[in-house]
Structures are given as C-alpha cells and as structure tokens.
Write a protein that holds these residues in place. Structure first.
Motif, mmCIF file in Angstrom:
data_model
loop_
_atom_site.group_PDB
_atom_site.id
_atom_site.type_symbol
_atom_site.label_atom_id
_atom_site.label_comp_id
_atom_site.label_asym_id
_atom_site.label_seq_id
_atom_site.Cartn_x
_atom_site.Cartn_y
_atom_site.Cartn_z
ATOM 1 N N PRO A 1 44.956 36.869 74.063
ATOM 2 C CA PRO A 1 46.281 36.308 74.639
ATOM 3 C C PRO A 1 46.465 36.435 76.298
ATOM 4 C CG PRO A 1 46.638 37.681 72.780
ATOM 5 C CD PRO A 1 45.185 38.177 73.081
ATOM 6 N N TYR A 2 46.710 35.571 76.883
ATOM 7 C CA TYR A 2 46.855 35.623 78.273
ATOM 8 C C TYR A 2 48.550 35.054 78.557
ATOM 9 C CZ TYR A 2 45.810 30.711 78.216
ATOM 10 O OH TYR A 2 45.604 29.170 77.701
ATOM 11 N N ARG A 3 48.995 34.395 77.553
ATOM 12 C CA ARG A 3 50.414 33.862 77.918
ATOM 13 C C ARG A 3 51.460 34.816 77.119
ATOM 14 N NH1 ARG A 3 52.508 28.262 78.324
ATOM 15 N NH2 ARG A 3 50.826 26.804 79.125
ATOM 16 N N GLY A 4 52.563 35.216 77.914
ATOM 17 C CA GLY A 4 53.426 36.138 77.390
ATOM 18 C C GLY A 4 53.048 37.579 77.560
ATOM 19 N N ILE A 5 52.071 38.148 78.112
ATOM 20 C CA ILE A 5 51.767 39.344 78.103
ATOM 21 C C ILE A 5 52.913 39.967 79.307
ATOM 22 C CG2 ILE A 5 49.270 39.043 77.747
ATOM 23 C CD1 ILE A 5 48.767 39.212 80.786
ATOM 24 N N GLU A 6 52.813 41.641 79.156
ATOM 25 C CA GLU A 6 53.744 42.278 79.786
ATOM 26 C C GLU A 6 52.880 42.480 81.055
ATOM 27 O OE1 GLU A 6 55.603 46.417 79.375
ATOM 28 O OE2 GLU A 6 56.752 45.022 78.044
ATOM 29 N N SER B 1 49.753 43.131 90.335
ATOM 30 C CA SER B 1 50.240 42.554 89.273
ATOM 31 C C SER B 1 48.834 41.682 88.704
ATOM 32 C CB SER B 1 51.447 41.665 89.546
ATOM 33 O OG SER B 1 52.360 42.418 89.668
ATOM 34 N N ARG B 2 48.246 41.096 89.599
ATOM 35 C CA ARG B 2 46.948 40.505 88.949
ATOM 36 C C ARG B 2 46.151 41.146 88.385
ATOM 37 N NH1 ARG B 2 47.934 37.431 93.763
ATOM 38 N NH2 ARG B 2 46.399 38.657 95.128
ATOM 39 N N ASN B 3 45.890 42.421 88.952
ATOM 40 C CA ASN B 3 44.884 43.405 88.419
ATOM 41 C C ASN B 3 45.313 43.917 86.916
ATOM 42 O OD1 ASN B 3 43.036 43.223 90.522
ATOM 43 N ND2 ASN B 3 43.998 44.781 91.631
ATOM 44 N N ASP B 4 46.691 44.239 86.906
ATOM 45 C CA ASP B 4 47.120 44.616 85.650
ATOM 46 C C ASP B 4 46.998 43.613 84.831
ATOM 47 O OD1 ASP B 4 48.679 46.843 84.277
ATOM 48 O OD2 ASP B 4 50.384 45.535 84.271
ATOM 49 N N ALA B 5 47.304 42.445 84.952
ATOM 50 C CA ALA B 5 47.290 41.223 84.003
ATOM 51 C C ALA B 5 45.727 41.217 83.509
ATOM 52 C CB ALA B 5 47.726 39.989 84.631
ATOM 53 N N MET B 6 44.876 41.039 84.357
ATOM 54 C CA MET B 6 43.265 40.857 83.890
ATOM 55 C C MET B 6 43.155 42.235 83.075
ATOM 56 S SD MET B 6 40.800 39.319 84.170
ATOM 57 C CE MET B 6 41.185 37.761 85.363
ATOM 58 N N ASP B 7 43.497 43.374 83.545
ATOM 59 C CA ASP B 7 43.249 44.483 82.805
ATOM 60 C C ASP B 7 43.663 44.233 81.150
ATOM 61 O OD1 ASP B 7 42.077 45.870 84.828
ATOM 62 O OD2 ASP B 7 43.920 47.138 85.179
ATOM 63 N N THR C 1 55.590 38.519 81.044
ATOM 64 C CA THR C 1 56.822 39.091 81.174
ATOM 65 C C THR C 1 56.603 40.150 82.336
ATOM 66 O OG1 THR C 1 57.357 39.062 78.799
ATOM 67 C CG2 THR C 1 58.527 40.688 80.139
ATOM 68 N N ILE C 2 57.446 40.041 83.465
ATOM 69 C CA ILE C 2 56.951 41.000 84.805
ATOM 70 C C ILE C 2 58.069 42.142 84.751
ATOM 71 C CG2 ILE C 2 56.965 41.311 87.228
ATOM 72 C CD1 ILE C 2 55.017 39.339 86.014
ATOM 73 N N VAL C 3 57.555 43.342 84.508
ATOM 74 C CA VAL C 3 58.192 44.335 84.672
ATOM 75 C C VAL C 3 58.257 45.322 85.955
ATOM 76 C CG1 VAL C 3 58.463 46.915 83.485
ATOM 77 C CG2 VAL C 3 57.946 44.961 81.946
ATOM 78 N N GLU C 4 59.170 45.260 86.704
ATOM 79 C CA GLU C 4 59.298 45.818 87.943
ATOM 80 C C GLU C 4 59.398 47.314 87.837
ATOM 81 O OE1 GLU C 4 62.067 43.889 90.410
ATOM 82 O OE2 GLU C 4 60.793 42.056 90.973
ATOM 83 N N LYS C 5 58.572 47.913 88.786
ATOM 84 C CA LYS C 5 58.760 49.615 88.858
ATOM 85 C C LYS C 5 58.877 49.810 90.381
ATOM 86 C CE LYS C 5 56.071 53.626 87.741
ATOM 87 N NZ LYS C 5 54.726 54.093 87.249
#
Length: 514
Positions: free
Chosen positions: A191-196, A356-362, A491-495
């Motif tokens: 899955p790549y759509r809708g990931i956190e 964010s890109r690295n986190d999504a790719m992970d 879903t972007i979670v800001e920290k």
C-alpha cells in the motif's frame, strides 16, 4: 538543499561561464566514481538497446520468422531466467538465402561487375560466414521476440549456450540453444496511498538567527597586529628554514608564511615551538616526520628548523550593527535578520520534506516484496564501495584492516539494496498512477535552477537537456512527482521538534540569505 541540487547549480554555473575551477593538487588525480543510482539507470535501460544490431534503415522493417521459435521458459528466481529455444530449420535456410542475396548485390568479385556474380559462386565463397551470421541473427531475433511475448525487462545481454560448434549444424536441423539472462528488479507493491507519514516541524527562534549571524561575524573577522605572545587562533607571520643532517630538503623554507595557531597544518613539534612567542622572537624545533609521511624521502627523518616570528595577529570580530550588515551585503541589521529567518524556514521545510519522503518510503518498502537480480545488486554495491573509498581517499583516511573493508562493503551493499528498492517502488507507482515527465516539467525545473544558480533560464534548460544530463534529470523529476502523489494521499502527522538545531540544518545553509 540536496547534494544533487547543489551539483546541478555548480554544473550549470560552469556551463554558463565556461570556467572549470582547478582542483587542489591533492585531488588532481581523482577519478569520478559513478553513483549507485547511475549504475541502476544503466542497467534498467540496457534492455532498450539489446538486440538492435541492424542498420538504422533496416530497423523500420520488423523481422518475421517463417516458423516461430518455441520457448521453454524456466524461472530460476531472483529475476534470473533460463530459456531453451528451438528455431525451426526453415528460418535458418531463409535467413541464409536472404543474406547471400544481399551479399551478391554488394560483393566485388574479380571477373564480375558488382552484383553480377552467380549466386552459386557467392555461396561457395561465403557460405560458412553467412551461415554463422544468420545463426547469430536468429539468436538475436529469438531473444527479441521472447522479450516482447513474455513482457520481460532484461538487463544486459543474454548468455547463449549450445551453439559452440555452428559448423556441425546440418542443413535440415532445427537451431536449438539456451539463453540465460536476468531481468530488471520487480516487486509486489505494498500500500502506498493513505499511509501515515511523520513530518517534523521546527520553530525558528532568535538563537538560530543569532548563530547564523555569528558565523558570518567569524568569517568577516579581521586580523590585527598585537604585541602579545602567540596563542591559539592567532596568525603568526614566520620565516623558517629546516635541514636534515645539515642539508636542506624540498619545502624546507619560507618567508613571511602566515600560520594559524592551533590549525595543526604543521607537525606538532613545529607548532609547539611557536606558542608564547612574540614578534621578533626566534626559536628552534626538531620535527620528526611520520613513517607514513606523504614524501617518502622524508619519512621517519628528523629535521631541525630555525624559526623567526615576524608578526603576531589576532582576530578582531566586527560589532553587530547596520554597518556590519552592509558589509555582509544587506541593507540593515533588521533586514538581514528577516532574510536569515526566511532562509532558515526554507531550509528546515526542505529537510522536513526529505524526512517525510524517507519515512513514507520506509513504510512502503516494509510492506513490499522484492525480486532483485544478483548481478545488478553486485554491480551497484561495487560502485557504492568504490565511491566510499574515493571519498575517504580525498579525506586522507586510510582503510587498513579487513574489518574496515568488510564494514564498508556491507554498508555499500545495504545502500545499493535500498536504492534498488526505492527505484523499483517509484517506477511501479509511476506506472500505476500514470505519472510522466513532460516538457513543461523540464521548463519549470530549468526556471528554478536558473534562479538558484543566477543564470538565464535558457542556459539552465540547455544544460538539463544535454546528452549527459537529460536522462538523470528526467529520473529526478519523475521521482519527485511520484513522491508528490504519495504524500498527497498520505496522512501527515506533524511532530514538533524542540530545543534542537532546526531539523539538523547547518546554519551555513542560510548563507544565501546573508
């Protein structure tokens, strides 16, 4: 700003000025080591060029078999295939006849005008060579047909076995051989759509701005003559002369040499002799050159130096005010602080995007299964290892132990594996989402690059569309557009990060705002 973006700016500036800055002598013999990504690009595009040994005028005419070859496909795993191929004998007969006829039209045979020699004579003279060429042609076209029918993406040329003795093949015998090859890496995409996806948020405070301005203050500091004794950070102007066993040697002397105390540019015994000395003082130093000294003739020897201190200078930092701001190229101190703040915001935003890109790719990698060809991984790992060694060589870091070598090789292999996985995922998502690179994308990228590099857009566009750069630029643009799709549906979670250097930003990165 990423390393690739910095490289683009440097390269387009060179293209604009025609000026290539000479490297320092220590780096003069360095060779450019291809990046792992470039190695991957070469492998992935290899299949587009295999099997096209035709002349350009022949390429438009599609090859047609009299009877189609039969393929017995065996998948070996890890993107490796072995295919048994049987080409009916009628194809070899026809291909040989066509080649002989073409040769008859072009051959210059004594006693005959061009194209008028009897076909039998041509056959007797050239049959063996023509037959070998016809076999090679059928192997090539069989592979091409196999790739199209099975929708494969081969990397590199196939290895053909079973035809070591072509002369032994009988006229009515089918052509039988096997092809071994690997295909481009592939995956079962997770899955790549809708990931956190996590995105760090950094607040820029006054201390961050102060740090940038203080660094500029350090850079614009002036050295002023003092009567004090030399200490760390001072600049001492010295005359020196060294001898080994009473004899001078290469590089043994200098006059008014500007040495920065504490810089360790000279060996420790030499610098120690300068500590506490004032202008007009003289001193001596016995310096032992290390056994691994770069000049082998001096290695392990002791040189006696006579040193005279001509002048001691100390750094004087400018006051932070409007005059200082103008010295740094700004209208006022207030305007400068605002400019620095905006640059820091841009820098932290870019780094947050990268995170964010690295986190999504992970997350996508963790949910995806891969098939990766061994030769590609080996090739990219070798390139990454060579690049690591080159970086260390430029930094004068010596790899001495087997443990260091193994650690570097393991790290290079991990990096290569990660790059391949990212490449495959981005390729698959691009195909699934219909993401393409348009000429407008090149135009927009050129406009951005031109602004960053301070050159005309046409110069930047010409550089991006150049033979060496276009493919790399197209890949970078495609990957950016794919990441935009991923993050758009995430879903972007800001920290919020607190009490830290802004997202790891090097304050020097704000120098464009200075």
């Amino acid at each position: 700003m990423s390393d690739s973006e910095k490289t683009e700016i440097e390269d387009v500036n060179e293209a604009a000025t025609g000026d290539v800055t000479a490297e320092a002598p220590v780096a003069a013999d360095t060779a450019e080591v291809p990046t792992a990504t470039e190695a991957a690009e070469e492998h992935h595009h290899d299949h587009d060029h295999h099997g096209h040994h035709h002349h350009e005028e022949e390429a438009e005419k599609a090859f047609k078999f009299e009877q189609d070859p039969v393929f017995d496909v065996e998948y070996k795993g890890d993107c490796a295939y072995e295919v048994k191929v049987t080409v009916p004998a009628v194809n070899l007969k026809k291909q040989s006849e066509e080649m002989l006829k073409q040769l008859q039209e072009e051959a210059m045979i004594p006693g005959f005008r061009k194209g008028k020699a009897p076909i039998k004579l041509v056959q007797n003279k050239f049959n063996k060579a023509v037959r070998n060429d016809a076999i090679d042609k059928l192997i090539d076209e069989s592979f091409h047909k196999l790739v199209e029918e099975k929708d494969l993406r081969p990397i590199g040329a196939p290895k053909a076995d079973g035809l070591e003795d072509k002369a032994a093949l009988k006229e009515d015998e089918d052509l039988a051989f096997s092809l071994s090859f690997e295909v481009s890496p592939r995956c079962e995409l997770g899955p790549y759509r809708g990931i956190e996806v996590e995105r760090p948020v950094v607040k820029i405070n006054e201390a961050d701005i102060d740090e940038v301005i203080e660094r500029m203050r350090e850079r614009l500091a002036m050295y002023e003559t003092v009567e004090d004794a030399a200490q760390d950070g001072d600049q001492v102007l010295i005359d020196f002369e060294g001898k080994i066993d009473g004899e001078p040697f290469q590089g043994n002397s200098s006059e008014n040499y500007p040495y920065i105390m504490g810089s360790a540019r000279f060996l420790s015994e030499f610098e120690a002799a300068l500590v506490g000395k004032k202008a007009g003082d003289t001193t001596q130093a016995d310096v032992t050159f290390p056994d691994d000294w770069r000049n082998a003739e001096l290695a392990g020897k002791v040189a006696a130096f006579e040193i005279k201190i001509n002048e001691v200078k100390r750094r004087a930092l400018p006051d932070i005010n409007d005059d200082f701001a103008k010295q740094a190229g700004q209208d006022s101190l207030e305007a400068w602080r605002k400019s620095v703040e905006e640059q820091l915001r841009q820098d932290t935003a870019e780094q947050s995007d990268t995170y964010s890109r690295n986190d999504a790719m992970d997350k996508i990698i963790a949910a995806t299964t891969f098939e990766i060809p061994k030769t590609l991984l080996d090739s990219m790992a070798d390139s990454a290892y060579a690049a690591a060694l080159e970086r260390m060589r430029r930094q004068r870091i010596v790899v001495e132990s087997e443990e260091q070598v193994k650690s570097l090789q393991d790290s290079a292999r991990e990096d290569a594996l990660r790059e391949i996985k990212e490449f495959v995922i981005l390729r698959e998502i691009a195909e699934a989402e219909g993401v393409e690179v348009l000429e407008q994308d090149f135009e927009e990228h050129a406009a951005s690059l031109a602004t960053s590099a301070g050159v005309d857009k046409e110069i930047a566009l010409g550089y991006l569309l150049g033979e060496e750069q276009r493919g790399r630029t197209e890949t970078n643009i495609l990957h950016k557009k794919v990441f935009d799709v991923i993050l758009e549906h995430a879903t972007i979670v800001e920290k919020e990060l607190k009490d830290e250097d802004p997202a790891g930003t090097d304050a020097e990165g704000a120098k464009d705002a200075e």
